[in-house]
Design a protein around this motif. Structure first.
Motif, PDB file in Angstrom:
ATOM      1  N   ASN A  46      41.526 -27.232   2.006  1.00  0.00           N
ATOM      2  CA  ASN A  46      40.918 -26.250   2.966  1.00  0.00           C
ATOM      3  C   ASN A  46      41.722 -24.922   2.950  1.00  0.00           C
ATOM      4  O   ASN A  46      41.308 -23.745   2.925  1.00  0.00           O
ATOM      5  CB  ASN A  46      40.706 -26.567   4.446  1.00  0.00           C
ATOM      6  CG  ASN A  46      39.101 -27.605   4.390  1.00  0.00           C
ATOM      7  OD1 ASN A  46      38.631 -27.962   3.302  1.00  0.00           O
ATOM      8  ND2 ASN A  46      39.154 -28.266   5.497  1.00  0.00           N
ATOM      9  N   ARG A  48      44.065 -23.898   1.216  1.00  0.00           N
ATOM     10  CA  ARG A  48      43.984 -23.188  -0.429  1.00  0.00           C
ATOM     11  C   ARG A  48      42.743 -22.370  -0.262  1.00  0.00           C
ATOM     12  O   ARG A  48      42.658 -21.288  -0.814  1.00  0.00           O
ATOM     13  CB  ARG A  48      44.146 -24.138  -1.497  1.00  0.00           C
ATOM     14  CG  ARG A  48      44.919 -23.523  -2.581  1.00  0.00           C
ATOM     15  CD  ARG A  48      45.243 -24.634  -3.837  1.00  0.00           C
ATOM     16  NE  ARG A  48      45.783 -25.840  -3.350  1.00  0.00           N
ATOM     17  CZ  ARG A  48      45.695 -27.026  -3.888  1.00  0.00           C
ATOM     18  NH1 ARG A  48      45.096 -27.423  -4.546  1.00  0.00           N
ATOM     19  NH2 ARG A  48      46.773 -28.258  -3.179  1.00  0.00           N
ATOM     20  N   SER A  49      41.663 -22.792  -0.138  1.00  0.00           N
ATOM     21  CA  SER A  49      40.313 -22.162  -0.176  1.00  0.00           C
ATOM     22  C   SER A  49      40.071 -21.054   0.673  1.00  0.00           C
ATOM     23  O   SER A  49      39.552 -19.913   0.532  1.00  0.00           O
ATOM     24  CB  SER A  49      39.147 -23.392  -0.379  1.00  0.00           C
ATOM     25  OG  SER A  49      39.081 -23.630   0.807  1.00  0.00           O
ATOM     26  N   SER A  50      40.745 -21.080   1.980  1.00  0.00           N
ATOM     27  CA  SER A  50      40.451 -20.030   2.877  1.00  0.00           C
ATOM     28  C   SER A  50      41.588 -18.980   2.436  1.00  0.00           C
ATOM     29  O   SER A  50      41.186 -17.730   2.709  1.00  0.00           O
ATOM     30  CB  SER A  50      40.801 -20.632   4.237  1.00  0.00           C
ATOM     31  OG  SER A  50      42.163 -20.959   4.391  1.00  0.00           O
ATOM     32  N   ARG A  51      42.786 -19.258   1.699  1.00  0.00           N
ATOM     33  CA  ARG A  51      43.430 -18.207   1.393  1.00  0.00           C
ATOM     34  C   ARG A  51      42.838 -17.450   0.060  1.00  0.00           C
ATOM     35  O   ARG A  51      42.723 -16.115   0.079  1.00  0.00           O
ATOM     36  CB  ARG A  51      44.689 -18.853   0.851  1.00  0.00           C
ATOM     37  CG  ARG A  51      45.971 -17.939   0.832  1.00  0.00           C
ATOM     38  CD  ARG A  51      47.084 -18.437   0.194  1.00  0.00           C
ATOM     39  NE  ARG A  51      47.631 -19.669   0.866  1.00  0.00           N
ATOM     40  CZ  ARG A  51      48.245 -20.526   0.390  1.00  0.00           C
ATOM     41  NH1 ARG A  51      48.697 -20.184  -1.155  1.00  0.00           N
ATOM     42  NH2 ARG A  51      48.913 -21.637   1.116  1.00  0.00           N
ATOM     43  N   LEU A  52      42.049 -18.243  -0.761  1.00  0.00           N
ATOM     44  CA  LEU A  52      41.401 -17.388  -1.804  1.00  0.00           C
ATOM     45  C   LEU A  52      40.055 -16.712  -1.104  1.00  0.00           C
ATOM     46  O   LEU A  52      40.266 -15.630  -1.618  1.00  0.00           O
ATOM     47  CB  LEU A  52      40.701 -18.860  -2.405  1.00  0.00           C
ATOM     48  CG  LEU A  52      40.095 -18.218  -3.775  1.00  0.00           C
ATOM     49  CD1 LEU A  52      40.964 -17.974  -5.053  1.00  0.00           C
ATOM     50  CD2 LEU A  52      39.024 -19.230  -4.336  1.00  0.00           C
ATOM     51  N   TYR A  53      39.476 -17.259  -0.066  1.00  0.00           N
ATOM     52  CA  TYR A  53      38.404 -16.176   0.481  1.00  0.00           C
ATOM     53  C   TYR A  53      38.904 -15.091   1.078  1.00  0.00           C
ATOM     54  O   TYR A  53      38.390 -13.875   1.011  1.00  0.00           O
ATOM     55  CB  TYR A  53      37.706 -17.165   1.445  1.00  0.00           C
ATOM     56  CG  TYR A  53      36.739 -17.974   1.011  1.00  0.00           C
ATOM     57  CD1 TYR A  53      35.763 -17.585   0.331  1.00  0.00           C
ATOM     58  CD2 TYR A  53      36.733 -19.363   1.430  1.00  0.00           C
ATOM     59  CE1 TYR A  53      34.960 -18.292  -0.532  1.00  0.00           C
ATOM     60  CE2 TYR A  53      35.827 -20.305   0.660  1.00  0.00           C
ATOM     61  CZ  TYR A  53      34.992 -20.014  -0.075  1.00  0.00           C
ATOM     62  OH  TYR A  53      33.912 -20.636  -0.699  1.00  0.00           O
ATOM     63  N   LEU A  54      40.411 -15.071   1.602  1.00  0.00           N
ATOM     64  CA  LEU A  54      40.950 -13.987   2.180  1.00  0.00           C
ATOM     65  C   LEU A  54      41.237 -12.863   1.263  1.00  0.00           C
ATOM     66  O   LEU A  54      40.927 -11.802   1.355  1.00  0.00           O
ATOM     67  CB  LEU A  54      42.170 -14.561   2.800  1.00  0.00           C
ATOM     68  CG  LEU A  54      42.960 -13.516   3.697  1.00  0.00           C
ATOM     69  CD1 LEU A  54      42.287 -13.144   5.176  1.00  0.00           C
ATOM     70  CD2 LEU A  54      44.376 -13.860   3.957  1.00  0.00           C
ATOM     71  N   ILE A  56      39.983 -12.657  -1.622  1.00  0.00           N
ATOM     72  CA  ILE A  56      38.544 -12.053  -2.116  1.00  0.00           C
ATOM     73  C   ILE A  56      38.148 -11.022  -1.110  1.00  0.00           C
ATOM     74  O   ILE A  56      37.812  -9.757  -1.442  1.00  0.00           O
ATOM     75  CB  ILE A  56      37.311 -13.006  -2.485  1.00  0.00           C
ATOM     76  CG1 ILE A  56      37.916 -13.990  -3.449  1.00  0.00           C
ATOM     77  CG2 ILE A  56      35.985 -12.386  -2.689  1.00  0.00           C
ATOM     78  CD1 ILE A  56      37.069 -15.285  -3.645  1.00  0.00           C
ATOM     79  N   PHE A  57      38.121 -11.216  -0.019  1.00  0.00           N
ATOM     80  CA  PHE A  57      37.578 -10.194   1.109  1.00  0.00           C
ATOM     81  C   PHE A  57      38.516  -9.056   0.972  1.00  0.00           C
ATOM     82  O   PHE A  57      38.063  -7.853   1.261  1.00  0.00           O
ATOM     83  CB  PHE A  57      37.885 -10.930   2.500  1.00  0.00           C
ATOM     84  CG  PHE A  57      37.554 -10.082   3.595  1.00  0.00           C
ATOM     85  CD1 PHE A  57      36.495  -9.904   3.907  1.00  0.00           C
ATOM     86  CD2 PHE A  57      38.481  -9.732   4.396  1.00  0.00           C
ATOM     87  CE1 PHE A  57      35.818  -9.092   5.158  1.00  0.00           C
ATOM     88  CE2 PHE A  57      38.187  -8.850   5.448  1.00  0.00           C
ATOM     89  CZ  PHE A  57      36.823  -8.551   5.772  1.00  0.00           C
TER      90      PHE A  57
END
Ligand SMILES: [Zn+2]
Ligand SMILES: [Zn+2]
Length: 74
Positions: A46, A48-54, A56-57
């Motif tokens: 989670n 790792r994926s939230s960092r990825l979303y950040l 992208i944002f």
């Protein structure tokens, strides 16, 4: 606690394993070492994926900002 109280449907205070949902003592979060490791894996995933979303944002916002700058002047 008496046995009759339990028979009447009184459930002693307890928690549930955060991974498999088994009942565990109140001060525990997991029923076993495996579940604890599983939860750690999920948290790691989670994070790792939230960092990825950040990322992208941020990229999206930067693109939008740059785009608004380039279109405004002309
Ligand atoms: Zn469990
Ligand atoms: Zn329960």
């Amino acid at each position: 606690m008496s046995e009759t109280a339990i028979k009447k449907g009184w459930i002693p205070p307890h928690s549930h394993c955060r991974v498999c949902g088994k009942s565990v003592p109140v001060n525990k979060e997991f029923c076993s070492k495996q579940c604890e490791e599983e939860a750690a894996k999920i948290t790691q995933r989670n994070k790792r994926s939230s960092r990825l979303y950040l990322i992208i944002f941020i990229v999206l916002m930067a693109t939008l900002l740059l785009w608004s700058f380039t279109t405004r002047g002309s």
